[in-house]
Design an enzyme around this catalytic site. Structure first.
Site, PDB file in Angstrom:
ATOM      1  N   LYS A 124       0.858  -1.190   0.000  1.00 28.32           N
ATOM      2  CA  LYS A 124       0.000   0.000   0.000  1.00 28.32           C
ATOM      3  C   LYS A 124       0.889   1.233   0.000  1.00 28.32           C
ATOM      4  O   LYS A 124       1.730   1.407   0.881  1.00 28.32           O
ATOM      5  CB  LYS A 124      -0.922   0.008   1.226  1.00 28.32           C
ATOM      6  CG  LYS A 124      -1.873   1.211   1.235  1.00 28.32           C
ATOM      7  CD  LYS A 124      -2.897   1.102   2.358  1.00 28.32           C
ATOM      8  CE  LYS A 124      -3.865   2.272   2.321  1.00 28.32           C
ATOM      9  NZ  LYS A 124      -4.894   2.171   3.402  1.00 28.32           N
ATOM     10  N   ASP A 229     -13.509   5.121   9.625  1.00 28.00           N
ATOM     11  CA  ASP A 229     -13.978   5.081   8.233  1.00 28.00           C
ATOM     12  C   ASP A 229     -14.508   3.675   7.942  1.00 28.00           C
ATOM     13  O   ASP A 229     -14.161   3.053   6.941  1.00 28.00           O
ATOM     14  CB  ASP A 229     -12.841   5.448   7.282  1.00 28.00           C
ATOM     15  CG  ASP A 229     -13.350   5.939   5.921  1.00 28.00           C
ATOM     16  OD1 ASP A 229     -14.565   6.210   5.807  1.00 28.00           O
ATOM     17  OD2 ASP A 229     -12.543   6.049   4.987  1.00 28.00           O
TER      18      ASP A 229
END
Length: 387
Positions: A124, A229
């Site tokens: 990532k 989130d």
């Protein structure tokens, strides 16, 4: 942006020294003066050797010269940061080849990579500031003297925070990818054979899955954490084969359980945060925050917010990143979207191929064979997947 690693194996040791020098100079200079690059790199060839390396690095887009600058200098690009991170992973023998980009969003790129034995992993790459930082940079109070390297600073903080939380969560047995390494603005983790929840149109027992998701939120709260989130973009659904006894025949039968896997942690906050209730309510409207608050550290549960803080991620770092993440979320619409959203690539330095796919490129040594790719899961036993 496209991560093109083909030039990595052609860079000489002097080029890496110069690229590192530009990175070091970027801590205090938006445009690093060429004389400073010469002093930091300390090449035996002196100024001539530095200029040769600068030319080679600029040619492949790892550094860039700024037009109409007041002095001669260069800035580090995202590509340059990517190469420095990959160079570190390669030296550690954690990444050998780089394959296809499997996820793209406003704040990160997700790549499939492989180690020396061909085992696939996920890299990532945090890219805070790629799009909405145009609005964030107008409010630089929280960056103070770091405004010159704000995008690098914030992207590095996001990676550090994500790795710290992922490691703490995994140690407590949470369903998260295994954290394997962290360098600069990147995090290396295990590849999970699962489907993004946002791409699943139906499941056999929605109520059961919903209960599992609520239980996961409450389990986080018990350990002092709020995801921040928690939505269909940041959840994977993994099919796990199990054996269950048939009550009628009394024989063991194969069954498939759906296990939610939690991803994306840079925006995670403590249950003691001053805006904890707001973050909690943004994740889920029920159960109420006051009920979840009662679960914190109950029955001797480890406070993972404290564990992450003990990893070296300071309060100032957390504040800097929190403000940036909030600006990012507000710029795309509160509660909407995630790392998998589409974005406008018009400002990127390079574009992907039309089909978005590429052959894995070896970065681990000249003459080495490419790591073999293994296909991701194509069929779902119990899930109905869109597309």
């Amino acid at each position: 942006m496209k991560l093109d690693t083909r030039a990595m194996r052609h860079l000489a040791s002097e080029d890496w020294r110069v690229l590192t020098a530009v990175e070091m100079g970027s801590k205090n200079h938006e445009i690093v003066p060429t004389p400073l690059i010469e002093r930091i790199s300390r090449l035996r060839g002196g100024a001539n050797g530095v200029h040769r390396s600068i030319s080679a690095l600029a040619k492949v887009g790892l550094i860039a010269r700024v037009k109409e600058a007041k002095y001669d200098g260069y800035r580090l690009t995202y590509g340059g940061m990517d190469y420095l991170a990959l160079h570190t992973y390669s030296a550690r023998k954690e990444i050998y080849s780089v394959g296809t980009r499997i996820g793209v969003g406003k704040e990160s790129d997700i790549m499939v990579v492989a180690d020396n034995s061909g085992v696939q992993r996920v890299l990532k790459i945090h890219r805070l500031g790629r799009i909405s930082f145009r609005t964030v940079k107008s409010n630089r109070d929280y960056l103070k003297n770091r405004s010159s390297g704000s995008w690098m600073y914030l992207s590095r903080l996001a990676a550090m925070r994500e790795y710290a939380f992922m490691k703490a969560l995994q140690n407590e047995g949470f369903p998260v990818p295994e954290p394997l390494g962290q360098s600069r603005h990147t995090v290396l983790m295990s590849l999970i054979d699962a489907f993004p929840l946002r791409g699943i149109s139906s499941v056999p027992d929605p109520a059961s899955l919903y209960a599992d998701l609520i239980a996961l939120i409450l389990r986080l709260a018990k350990h002092g954490l709020i995801h921040g989130d928690f939505n269909e973009f940041n959840l994977l659904i993994k099919e796990v084969k199990t054996s269950k006894k048939n009550s009628e025949t009394n024989e063991e039968e194969e069954a498939i359980d759906l296990v939610p896997i939690l991803i994306d942690f840079p925006q995670m906050v403590s249950m003691d945060h001053r805006n904890a209730e707001m973050y909690f309510d943004r994740d889920v409207a029920c159960p109420f925050f006051k009920d979840a608050k009662k679960l914190v550290a109950k029955d001797g549960a480890t406070r993972l917010d404290a564990t992450a803080a003990a990893s070296g991620f300071s309060k100032k770092m957390a504040k800097d990143l929190e403000v940036a993440m909030r600006e990012q979320i507000e710029s795309r619409g509160e509660g909407a979207g995630s790392d998998e959203e589409e974005y406008d690539e018009s400002d990127d330095e390079s574009e992907d191929d039309e089909d978005g796919a590429s052959e894995p490129v070896v970065i681990g040594g000249i003459g080495a064979e490419e790591a073999q790719e293994e296909p991701l899961a194509e069929d779902a036993g119990k899930l109905k997947v869109d597309g």
